[in-house]
Design a protein around this motif. Structure first.
Motif, PDB file in Angstrom:
ATOM      1  N   ARG A 142       3.854   9.593 -10.023  1.00 30.44           N
ATOM      2  CA  ARG A 142       3.195   9.340 -11.319  1.00 30.44           C
ATOM      3  C   ARG A 142       3.956   8.299 -12.158  1.00 30.44           C
ATOM      4  NH1 ARG A 142       2.245  15.163 -10.791  1.00 30.44           N
ATOM      5  NH2 ARG A 142       0.010  15.464 -10.610  1.00 30.44           N
ATOM      6  N   ASP A 143       4.290   7.183 -11.527  1.00 32.34           N
ATOM      7  CA  ASP A 143       5.015   6.096 -12.181  1.00 32.34           C
ATOM      8  C   ASP A 143       4.034   4.953 -12.441  1.00 32.34           C
ATOM      9  OD1 ASP A 143       6.555   3.877 -12.870  1.00 32.34           O
ATOM     10  OD2 ASP A 143       8.146   4.346 -11.445  1.00 32.34           O
ATOM     11  N   ASP A 144       3.506   4.891 -13.662  1.00 30.82           N
ATOM     12  CA  ASP A 144       2.476   3.907 -13.995  1.00 30.82           C
ATOM     13  C   ASP A 144       2.945   2.465 -13.854  1.00 30.82           C
ATOM     14  OD1 ASP A 144       0.656   5.912 -14.480  1.00 30.82           O
ATOM     15  OD2 ASP A 144       0.956   5.904 -16.656  1.00 30.82           O
ATOM     16  N   MET A 145       4.163   2.172 -14.255  1.00 30.16           N
ATOM     17  CA  MET A 145       4.656   0.801 -14.164  1.00 30.16           C
ATOM     18  C   MET A 145       4.775   0.365 -12.700  1.00 30.16           C
ATOM     19  SD  MET A 145       8.026  -1.015 -15.797  1.00 30.16           S
ATOM     20  CE  MET A 145       7.582  -0.486 -17.435  1.00 30.16           C
ATOM     21  N   SER A 146       5.324   1.234 -11.866  1.00 29.37           N
ATOM     22  CA  SER A 146       5.436   0.928 -10.435  1.00 29.37           C
ATOM     23  C   SER A 146       4.058   0.809  -9.797  1.00 29.37           C
ATOM     24  CB  SER A 146       6.243   2.009  -9.710  1.00 29.37           C
ATOM     25  OG  SER A 146       7.578   1.986 -10.144  1.00 29.37           O
ATOM     26  N   LEU A 147       3.128   1.630 -10.241  1.00 32.61           N
ATOM     27  CA  LEU A 147       1.780   1.583  -9.705  1.00 32.61           C
ATOM     28  C   LEU A 147       1.115   0.246 -10.016  1.00 32.61           C
ATOM     29  CD1 LEU A 147      -0.553   2.946  -8.244  1.00 32.61           C
ATOM     30  CD2 LEU A 147      -1.205   4.009 -10.424  1.00 32.61           C
ATOM     31  N   ARG A 148       1.261  -0.225 -11.262  1.00 25.03           N
ATOM     32  CA  ARG A 148       0.687  -1.527 -11.624  1.00 25.03           C
ATOM     33  C   ARG A 148       1.281  -2.642 -10.763  1.00 25.03           C
ATOM     34  NH1 ARG A 148       0.822   0.774 -16.662  1.00 25.03           N
ATOM     35  NH2 ARG A 148       2.833  -0.134 -17.207  1.00 25.03           N
ATOM     36  N   GLN A 149       2.586  -2.618 -10.585  1.00 26.68           N
ATOM     37  CA  GLN A 149       3.254  -3.643  -9.769  1.00 26.68           C
ATOM     38  C   GLN A 149       2.810  -3.557  -8.310  1.00 26.68           C
ATOM     39  OE1 GLN A 149       5.098  -6.374 -10.462  1.00 26.68           O
ATOM     40  NE2 GLN A 149       4.847  -6.737  -8.270  1.00 26.68           N
ATOM     41  N   ALA A 150       2.717  -2.353  -7.787  1.00 27.23           N
ATOM     42  CA  ALA A 150       2.303  -2.175  -6.394  1.00 27.23           C
ATOM     43  C   ALA A 150       0.876  -2.665  -6.195  1.00 27.23           C
ATOM     44  CB  ALA A 150       2.429  -0.710  -5.991  1.00 27.23           C
ATOM     45  N   ARG A 151      -0.004  -2.367  -7.129  1.00 28.10           N
ATOM     46  CA  ARG A 151      -1.387  -2.840  -7.015  1.00 28.10           C
ATOM     47  C   ARG A 151      -1.467  -4.364  -7.115  1.00 28.10           C
ATOM     48  NH1 ARG A 151      -4.374   2.070 -10.268  1.00 28.10           N
ATOM     49  NH2 ARG A 151      -4.591   3.394  -8.429  1.00 28.10           N
ATOM     50  N   ARG A 152      -0.604  -4.960  -7.944  1.00 27.95           N
ATOM     51  CA  ARG A 152      -0.530  -6.421  -8.009  1.00 27.95           C
ATOM     52  C   ARG A 152      -0.094  -6.987  -6.656  1.00 27.95           C
ATOM     53  NH1 ARG A 152       1.001  -6.101 -13.348  1.00 27.95           N
ATOM     54  NH2 ARG A 152       3.169  -5.675 -12.773  1.00 27.95           N
ATOM     55  N   SER A 153       0.864  -6.316  -6.040  1.00 28.14           N
ATOM     56  CA  SER A 153       1.350  -6.761  -4.730  1.00 28.14           C
ATOM     57  C   SER A 153       0.258  -6.646  -3.662  1.00 28.14           C
ATOM     58  CB  SER A 153       2.580  -5.955  -4.310  1.00 28.14           C
ATOM     59  OG  SER A 153       3.648  -6.217  -5.193  1.00 28.14           O
ATOM     60  N   VAL A 154      -0.528  -5.578  -3.710  1.00 29.07           N
ATOM     61  CA  VAL A 154      -1.659  -5.436  -2.786  1.00 29.07           C
ATOM     62  C   VAL A 154      -2.617  -6.599  -2.996  1.00 29.07           C
ATOM     63  CG1 VAL A 154      -3.735  -4.084  -2.250  1.00 29.07           C
ATOM     64  CG2 VAL A 154      -1.533  -2.934  -2.483  1.00 29.07           C
ATOM     65  N   ASN A 155      -2.967  -6.867  -4.250  1.00 30.53           N
ATOM     66  CA  ASN A 155      -3.892  -7.956  -4.528  1.00 30.53           C
ATOM     67  C   ASN A 155      -3.331  -9.295  -4.055  1.00 30.53           C
ATOM     68  OD1 ASN A 155      -6.461  -8.811  -5.877  1.00 30.53           O
ATOM     69  ND2 ASN A 155      -4.987 -10.080  -6.990  1.00 30.53           N
ATOM     70  N   ASP A 156      -2.061  -9.546  -4.337  1.00 31.84           N
ATOM     71  CA  ASP A 156      -1.447 -10.808  -3.915  1.00 31.84           C
ATOM     72  C   ASP A 156      -1.517 -10.989  -2.402  1.00 31.84           C
ATOM     73  OD1 ASP A 156      -0.836 -11.269  -6.589  1.00 31.84           O
ATOM     74  OD2 ASP A 156       1.303 -10.807  -6.361  1.00 31.84           O
ATOM     75  N   ARG A 204       0.830  -1.211   0.000  1.00 32.09           N
ATOM     76  CA  ARG A 204       0.000   0.000   0.000  1.00 32.09           C
ATOM     77  C   ARG A 204       0.865   1.262   0.000  1.00 32.09           C
ATOM     78  NH1 ARG A 204      -4.865  -1.853   4.074  1.00 32.09           N
ATOM     79  NH2 ARG A 204      -6.194  -2.738   2.442  1.00 32.09           N
ATOM     80  N   ARG A 205       1.966   1.220   0.729  1.00 32.25           N
ATOM     81  CA  ARG A 205       2.884   2.366   0.698  1.00 32.25           C
ATOM     82  C   ARG A 205       3.492   2.523  -0.699  1.00 32.25           C
ATOM     83  NH1 ARG A 205       3.999   0.233   5.770  1.00 32.25           N
ATOM     84  NH2 ARG A 205       5.857  -0.871   5.002  1.00 32.25           N
ATOM     85  N   ALA A 206       3.768   1.399  -1.355  1.00 35.42           N
ATOM     86  CA  ALA A 206       4.304   1.451  -2.723  1.00 35.42           C
ATOM     87  C   ALA A 206       3.285   2.055  -3.682  1.00 35.42           C
ATOM     88  CB  ALA A 206       4.725   0.061  -3.191  1.00 35.42           C
ATOM     89  N   VAL A 207       2.001   1.750  -3.491  1.00 43.81           N
ATOM     90  CA  VAL A 207       0.947   2.371  -4.309  1.00 43.81           C
ATOM     91  C   VAL A 207       0.970   3.876  -4.076  1.00 43.81           C
ATOM     92  CG1 VAL A 207      -1.557   2.636  -4.584  1.00 43.81           C
ATOM     93  CG2 VAL A 207      -0.557   0.341  -4.452  1.00 43.81           C
ATOM     94  N   ARG A 208       0.980   4.273  -2.825  1.00 38.24           N
ATOM     95  CA  ARG A 208       1.008   5.706  -2.496  1.00 38.24           C
ATOM     96  C   ARG A 208       2.198   6.403  -3.151  1.00 38.24           C
ATOM     97  NH1 ARG A 208       3.033   6.487   3.152  1.00 38.24           N
ATOM     98  NH2 ARG A 208       4.921   6.078   1.964  1.00 38.24           N
ATOM     99  N   ASP A 209       3.356   5.798  -3.048  1.00 42.16           N
ATOM    100  CA  ASP A 209       4.561   6.408  -3.600  1.00 42.16           C
ATOM    101  C   ASP A 209       4.512   6.476  -5.123  1.00 42.16           C
ATOM    102  OD1 ASP A 209       5.397   6.606  -0.987  1.00 42.16           O
ATOM    103  OD2 ASP A 209       6.801   4.909  -1.125  1.00 42.16           O
TER     104      ASP A 209
END
Length: 110
Positions: A55-69, A45-50
């Motif tokens: 405004r890093d779309d690739m990092s956001l996608r990965q962070a959201r995947r990590s939240v879901n996992d 969740r902190r990675a999503v916030r960051d």
């Protein structure tokens, strides 16, 4: 939740936040595994916030995947953790589910 805990359905499967059901973590998880998974979830969740902040779309996608996992591993998403065949009512309005009567009888929520 700060201060007060949200209501929990009588069967212990969901909490209710702003009238909506949210699946609880699998109670069969041992304390150590649960603690590790919650730490993973908070880190994600902190990675999503960051990622949103920079405004890093690739990092956001990965962070959201990590939240879901993490949520799947906790049992909050994915296959249900109960075994009686009851459907998953996650994210549904409590008033439109089998919990409607129970929910209506709760003291008014803030």
């Amino acid at each position: 939740m700060r201060g007060t805990e949200p209501p929990v359905t009588p069967d212990g499967r969901y909490i209710v936040v702003r009238g909506r059901l949210w699946r609880k973590a699998n109670p069969a998880l041992d304390a150590e595994a649960r603690q590790t998974l919650v730490a993973d979830l908070m880190k994600a969740r902190r990675a999503v916030r960051d990622a949103v902040r920079i405004r890093d779309d690739m990092s956001l996608r990965q962070a959201r995947r990590s939240v879901n996992d993490a949520k799947v591993a906790l049992g909050e998403r994915g296959p249900v953790w109960w075994t009686d065949g009851a459907p998953d009512l996650n994210r549904r309005l409590a008033r439109n589910t089998i919990y409607a009567e129970w929910y209506a009888a709760l003291p008014e929520q803030p």
